[in-house]
Design a protein around this motif. Sequence first.
Motif, PDB file in Angstrom:
ATOM      1  N   ALA A  21       0.772  -1.159   0.082  1.00  0.00           N
ATOM      2  CA  ALA A  21      -0.065   0.009  -0.007  1.00  0.00           C
ATOM      3  C   ALA A  21       0.669   1.311   0.027  1.00  0.00           C
ATOM      4  O   ALA A  21       0.479   2.372  -0.355  1.00  0.00           O
ATOM      5  N   ARG A  22       2.370   1.093   0.331  1.00  0.00           N
ATOM      6  CA  ARG A  22       3.136   2.233   0.349  1.00  0.00           C
ATOM      7  C   ARG A  22       2.393   3.040   1.523  1.00  0.00           C
ATOM      8  O   ARG A  22       2.375   4.425   1.441  1.00  0.00           O
ATOM      9  N   ASN A  23       2.003   2.616   2.516  1.00  0.00           N
ATOM     10  CA  ASN A  23       1.318   3.189   3.627  1.00  0.00           C
ATOM     11  C   ASN A  23       1.677   2.703   4.844  1.00  0.00           C
ATOM     12  O   ASN A  23       1.326   1.742   5.014  1.00  0.00           O
ATOM     13  N   HIS A  24       2.412   3.572   5.835  1.00  0.00           N
ATOM     14  CA  HIS A  24       2.876   3.041   7.188  1.00  0.00           C
ATOM     15  C   HIS A  24       1.628   2.728   7.972  1.00  0.00           C
ATOM     16  O   HIS A  24       1.707   1.695   9.131  1.00  0.00           O
ATOM     17  N   GLU A  25       0.523   3.258   7.588  1.00  0.00           N
ATOM     18  CA  GLU A  25      -0.806   2.827   8.583  1.00  0.00           C
ATOM     19  C   GLU A  25      -1.671   1.750   8.082  1.00  0.00           C
ATOM     20  O   GLU A  25      -2.532   1.039   8.635  1.00  0.00           O
ATOM     21  N   ALA A  26      -1.060   1.172   7.062  1.00  0.00           N
ATOM     22  CA  ALA A  26      -1.927  -0.133   6.288  1.00  0.00           C
ATOM     23  C   ALA A  26      -1.445  -1.314   7.187  1.00  0.00           C
ATOM     24  O   ALA A  26      -0.256  -1.355   7.728  1.00  0.00           O
ATOM     25  N   ALA A  27      -2.465  -2.284   7.141  1.00  0.00           N
ATOM     26  CA  ALA A  27      -2.259  -3.658   7.741  1.00  0.00           C
ATOM     27  C   ALA A  27      -1.862  -3.312   9.323  1.00  0.00           C
ATOM     28  O   ALA A  27      -0.727  -3.621   9.533  1.00  0.00           O
ATOM     29  N   ALA A  28      -2.803  -2.615   9.938  1.00  0.00           N
ATOM     30  CA  ALA A  28      -2.196  -2.305  11.242  1.00  0.00           C
ATOM     31  C   ALA A  28      -2.347  -3.565  12.140  1.00  0.00           C
ATOM     32  O   ALA A  28      -2.968  -4.637  11.956  1.00  0.00           O
ATOM     33  N   ALA A  29      -1.488  -3.564  13.184  1.00  0.00           N
ATOM     34  CA  ALA A  29      -1.134  -4.668  14.050  1.00  0.00           C
ATOM     35  C   ALA A  29      -2.408  -5.221  14.610  1.00  0.00           C
ATOM     36  O   ALA A  29      -2.770  -6.380  14.810  1.00  0.00           O
TER      37      ALA A  29
END
Length: 495
Positions: free
Chosen positions: A353-361
């Motif tokens: 996703a090029r997104n650090h918030e994606a696939a949250a823990a």
Amino acid sequence: MLVIHGGTIIAFDGTEHRRLTDGVVVVNGDRIEHVGKSWSGKVTGEIDARRQIVIPGQISTHAHISAQETSRYMGDRRMRRFLRNGFLHFMPDRRNGTPNTYGTVDARASLRFGFAALVRGGVTSVVAYGHDGSDDSALMRDVAAEMGIRLYWAPIITGGRYWLEDDGRVTTERDERAGLRELDVAADFITRHGGSDSGRLQGLIAVDEFYLSTPALRKRAKTVADQLGVPFTMHFLEQHREFFETMSTTGLTPIQLLESEGVLGPQTILAHCLYVASHSLVAYPVADDIGILGRHGTTVAHSPAAFAQSGMALEGFDRYRNAGINVAMATDAYPLDMFAEMATATVMGKAVARNHEAAAAGDVFAASNLAGAKALGRSDIGRIAAGAKADLVVVDPNALGFGPAPDPINILVRHGSADRVSLVMVDGRVLVENGRLRVCDEDEVIDAVMRPQQALETAYERYNTEGKTLFQQFTPALKEWEEPRTVGRLGAEFR
């Protein structure tokens, strides 16, 4: 009453997981009696999990239970013609009668290793895939019962097979009538054995592959699953060619085809489901495959670690979930490790996703328990709540590789490992204690799968169409040590 003192307890409030600090979990038989800050009732035993994390038992929605004897050879070197596929390297039989390499495996030892690895790593429920071959599948039933795990399984329905031709090509052969006969065997198995082992063995209808099955077989299999009230599952879109061959012969995407067949729904588990229309390696944007799956509430069994090793990724974790797909974690093949799968899911989800918030823990963690329970139609597993099954895992974070955990699930998903599991309980029975299996001798389990290794290496040379050895085909990361030719006063002279 057995009282477990936390630590941090990941408790379920009826809607979602919550952190309960310095709380207690009270176990009564095979059920959780109470979850809360304290307990003033009867106490017959206690477990001290303070400074540790208590989580619900993990649920793997797709796993090939074995020691993964062949998969361990496939590292950076694979046959390019198989397009990132793993099982085609070993599974197809030779047309000339030479068997595949699985015949060298000690079936019981391999199953014991696979189940032991899952339990040792905190997996308490598993959807198992594969054949058994023993009388009435007694081997699978016996080993699962020995290990104490909650098992969803029935003899697999193939409907076709792969052949390894003498020129190295892999070809396919479909056999609908054989698949329908195998469906009858699976249904009979579920009728006779479903609910055995104190309810820990449950059935499901498993068609081996979408790619090798026919519409008639899939529709009939889903009908039988619905009649029996069990889940329906199959491998789906793990091969690139599945999408394009289906499009060329039907004019529909594979997901559109499944929708037309009526096999999608909340009790359908599609293992992998990578190559949907919008995947970058498919690039067919006119079809909304993800939206179709979401509208039907279908489950995708997501096992990113195994596929990342082949350079593949789901695109992406949040897109599937936001569309309404029930994304549930799975352990698939080597290394059969839910912690590795969770860590890979969050990292690959962010990268795709090029997104650090994606696939949250928190979402990835819930996929390892609540989503799996939903896929199986269960509201009594995958959670720590009063009335739920006493399937519990205690993780010890007190190690340099783990360290302080101010946000325990964030750290657990990113840095947890099977080695940090200190206790595992299924139905209130302790299977792992102090980081060691109680149900079997770990050393003996490991030794038993080491013994047939030489036979596998010999068999592969006969199986390979070019006569290559295992290490010629799958080159090791490092060369073998060779003694230097001469030794001088200052030591070895290296060439």
